[in-house]
Scaffold this motif. Structure first.
Motif, mmCIF file in Angstrom:
data_model
loop_
_atom_site.group_PDB
_atom_site.id
_atom_site.type_symbol
_atom_site.label_atom_id
_atom_site.label_comp_id
_atom_site.label_asym_id
_atom_site.label_seq_id
_atom_site.Cartn_x
_atom_site.Cartn_y
_atom_site.Cartn_z
ATOM 1 N N SER A 170 -14.665 -8.117 20.963
ATOM 2 C CA SER A 170 -14.685 -8.279 22.418
ATOM 3 C C SER A 170 -15.890 -7.506 22.937
ATOM 4 O O SER A 170 -16.300 -6.507 22.345
ATOM 5 C CB SER A 170 -13.394 -7.758 23.050
ATOM 6 N N TYR A 171 -16.451 -7.984 24.051
ATOM 7 C CA TYR A 171 -17.732 -7.477 24.511
ATOM 8 C C TYR A 171 -17.632 -6.947 25.935
ATOM 9 O O TYR A 171 -17.050 -7.592 26.811
ATOM 10 C CB TYR A 171 -18.794 -8.585 24.466
ATOM 11 N N GLU A 172 -18.234 -5.793 26.157
ATOM 12 C CA GLU A 172 -18.396 -5.262 27.503
ATOM 13 C C GLU A 172 -19.891 -5.163 27.784
ATOM 14 O O GLU A 172 -20.585 -4.308 27.233
ATOM 15 C CB GLU A 172 -17.756 -3.881 27.638
ATOM 16 N N ILE A 173 -20.383 -6.083 28.628
ATOM 17 C CA ILE A 173 -21.802 -6.090 28.972
ATOM 18 C C ILE A 173 -21.996 -5.100 30.114
ATOM 19 O O ILE A 173 -21.570 -5.336 31.240
ATOM 20 C CB ILE A 173 -22.262 -7.505 29.347
ATOM 21 N N VAL A 174 -22.605 -3.990 29.806
ATOM 22 C CA VAL A 174 -22.686 -2.859 30.730
ATOM 23 C C VAL A 174 -23.575 -3.235 31.913
ATOM 24 O O VAL A 174 -24.655 -3.821 31.741
ATOM 25 C CB VAL A 174 -23.236 -1.623 30.006
ATOM 26 N N PRO A 175 -23.147 -2.920 33.148
ATOM 27 C CA PRO A 175 -23.959 -3.276 34.329
ATOM 28 C C PRO A 175 -25.101 -2.308 34.582
ATOM 29 O O PRO A 175 -25.157 -1.217 34.018
ATOM 30 C CB PRO A 175 -22.938 -3.224 35.472
ATOM 31 N N ASP A 176 -26.022 -2.745 35.447
ATOM 32 C CA ASP A 176 -27.101 -1.920 35.997
ATOM 33 C C ASP A 176 -27.934 -1.255 34.903
ATOM 34 O O ASP A 176 -28.086 -0.038 34.859
ATOM 35 C CB ASP A 176 -26.515 -0.869 36.941
ATOM 36 N N GLN A 177 -28.506 -2.102 34.069
ATOM 37 C CA GLN A 177 -29.345 -1.650 32.966
ATOM 38 C C GLN A 177 -30.820 -1.907 33.295
ATOM 39 O O GLN A 177 -31.155 -2.603 34.263
ATOM 40 C CB GLN A 177 -28.963 -2.402 31.689
ATOM 41 N N ALA A 178 -31.697 -1.374 32.483
ATOM 42 C CA ALA A 178 -33.130 -1.521 32.757
ATOM 43 C C ALA A 178 -33.526 -2.988 32.868
ATOM 44 O O ALA A 178 -34.358 -3.346 33.716
ATOM 45 C CB ALA A 178 -33.939 -0.830 31.661
ATOM 46 N N TYR A 179 -32.948 -3.867 32.039
ATOM 47 C CA TYR A 179 -33.351 -5.274 32.094
ATOM 48 C C TYR A 179 -32.921 -5.965 33.387
ATOM 49 O O TYR A 179 -33.398 -7.074 33.685
ATOM 50 C CB TYR A 179 -32.856 -6.038 30.865
ATOM 51 N N ASP A 180 -32.041 -5.338 34.163
ATOM 52 C CA ASP A 180 -31.691 -5.862 35.488
ATOM 53 C C ASP A 180 -32.767 -5.576 36.519
ATOM 54 O O ASP A 180 -32.709 -6.095 37.641
ATOM 55 C CB ASP A 180 -30.381 -5.239 35.980
ATOM 56 N N HIS A 181 -33.738 -4.732 36.177
ATOM 57 C CA HIS A 181 -34.717 -4.235 37.152
ATOM 58 C C HIS A 181 -36.149 -4.484 36.672
ATOM 59 O O HIS A 181 -37.012 -3.612 36.804
ATOM 60 C CB HIS A 181 -34.470 -2.749 37.411
ATOM 61 N N ILE A 182 -36.404 -5.657 36.127
ATOM 62 C CA ILE A 182 -37.759 -6.014 35.700
ATOM 63 C C ILE A 182 -38.615 -6.199 36.960
ATOM 64 O O ILE A 182 -38.296 -7.004 37.827
ATOM 65 C CB ILE A 182 -37.742 -7.293 34.852
ATOM 66 N N ALA A 183 -39.680 -5.430 37.049
ATOM 67 C CA ALA A 183 -40.473 -5.368 38.282
ATOM 68 C C ALA A 183 -41.477 -6.509 38.370
ATOM 69 O O ALA A 183 -42.086 -6.922 37.369
ATOM 70 C CB ALA A 183 -41.193 -4.023 38.367
ATOM 71 N N ARG A 184 -41.685 -6.999 39.584
ATOM 72 C CA ARG A 184 -42.494 -8.183 39.831
ATOM 73 C C ARG A 184 -43.979 -7.978 39.503
ATOM 74 O O ARG A 184 -44.563 -8.751 38.737
ATOM 75 C CB ARG A 184 -42.332 -8.601 41.298
ATOM 76 N N GLU A 185 -44.602 -6.967 40.078
ATOM 77 C CA GLU A 185 -46.049 -6.828 39.951
ATOM 78 C C GLU A 185 -46.492 -6.571 38.506
ATOM 79 O O GLU A 185 -47.453 -7.197 38.036
ATOM 80 C CB GLU A 185 -46.577 -5.746 40.893
#
Length: 294
Positions: A95-110
């Motif tokens: 069973s999997y718990e995909i942890v929230p608010d990780q670095a890959y959630d915040h890939i920066a635009r510029e």
């Protein structure tokens, strides 16, 4: 299997993370696995993602550097940790718990736009998990607009991090979409239609060039804009270890085929063959360069 390198290689956007089992950690994330395999196959991908300023992030950078991948698109986020998925085994079932608010959630635009300079003609690959947060989603949309690229969307529905409307929005504007049979059922209203009818409906609704449906042991099916329907049975696996990463392996070779202009018969055959080979590994990828010569 290798092929002459095409420049520019694809831009692969999304998550890199560690699957944390009770007894080990495994580096992965579907887009990262696709980029890793593409590099092994000689296709010069650019992976655009983010890790934290932590030990896990440093390990990702060391591993990617040792593999020789282009790291110019890998951002370091000082505020959020490198992605992890907690895996628990109960009654021999994970069973999997995909942890929230990780670095890959915040890939920066510029930084992402800067990294893709010179790859305006590249295929853009992305999944759906990394787009659960508005920042990475907005960055992805900026890349789509900036590159004006052909887009390969690899759907990966992970509860509770998706909804039908947001996935449908991603499918609009995609060139090719790959998903599994269960994901197609979840995204297309079931009116008693068969698999092929659902696939055709999805292709037409979103204006795709092709829809690829993977079917685990039953192989894969492709419906193309030209009206062709092709299927490929899954080849037997000699020395099966596990099926982790088989779908990512299939995606990597499909991308390779699209880059090189293979027809769909060849793409299905080679992608299914490579996916079967990955099933002889423990995990989704290999660090042995020889594994990618076949």
């Amino acid at each position: 299997m290798t092929a002459d390198r095409i420049t520019p290689g694809p831009v692969v956007f999304g998550e890199v993370l560690f699957d944390c089992f009770p007894d080990r950690r495994v580096l992965g994330g579907a887009p990262f696995n696709v980029a890793w395999n593409l590099h092994g196959l000689g296709q010069a991908p650019l992976f655009v993602g983010a890790v934290g300023d932590d030990d896990n992030g440093a390990e990702v950078r060391r591993t990617v550097s040792a593999w020789g991948m282009d790291m110019s698109g890998l951002q370091q986020d000082p505020l959020h940790p490198t992605g992890t998925v907690q895996v628990r085994i109960e009654n021999d079932e994970p069973s999997y718990e995909i942890v929230p608010d990780q670095a890959y959630d915040h890939i920066a635009r510029e930084p992402a736009l800067k990294a893709v300079a010179g790859r305006e003609q590249a295929i853009l690959y992305h999944g759906s998990l990394a787009l659960r947060h508005h920042q990475s989603r907005h960055t992805l949309l900026a890349l789509r607009e900036h590159l004006r690229a052909r887009v390969f969307l690899d759907v990966n529905l992970r509860a509770p991090w998706w909804d039908v409307e947001s996935v449908h929005a991603l499918m609009h504007g995609a060139t090719w979409v790959k998903l599994n049979e269960q994901e197609l059922d979840a995204l297309v209203k079931d009116d008693g239609e068969g698999l092929e009818s659902k696939a055709r409906h999805c292709l037409e609704r979103f204006g795709l060039q092709a829809l690829i449906v993977t079917r685990a042991a039953e192989g894969a099916l492709v419906v193309s804009r030209e009206g062709r329907v092709l299927s490929r049975s899954a080849p037997p696996v000699d020395g099966l270890v596990d099926t982790v990463g088989a779908g990512d392996a299939f995606s990597a070779v499909t991308l390779m085929g699209l880059m090189h202009g293979w027809d769909w018969e060849e793409i299905l055959d080679r992608a299914a063959g490579f996916a079967a080979k990955v099933c002889t590994l423990r995990g989704a990828t290999s660090q042995e360069k020889g594994f990618y010569r076949w």
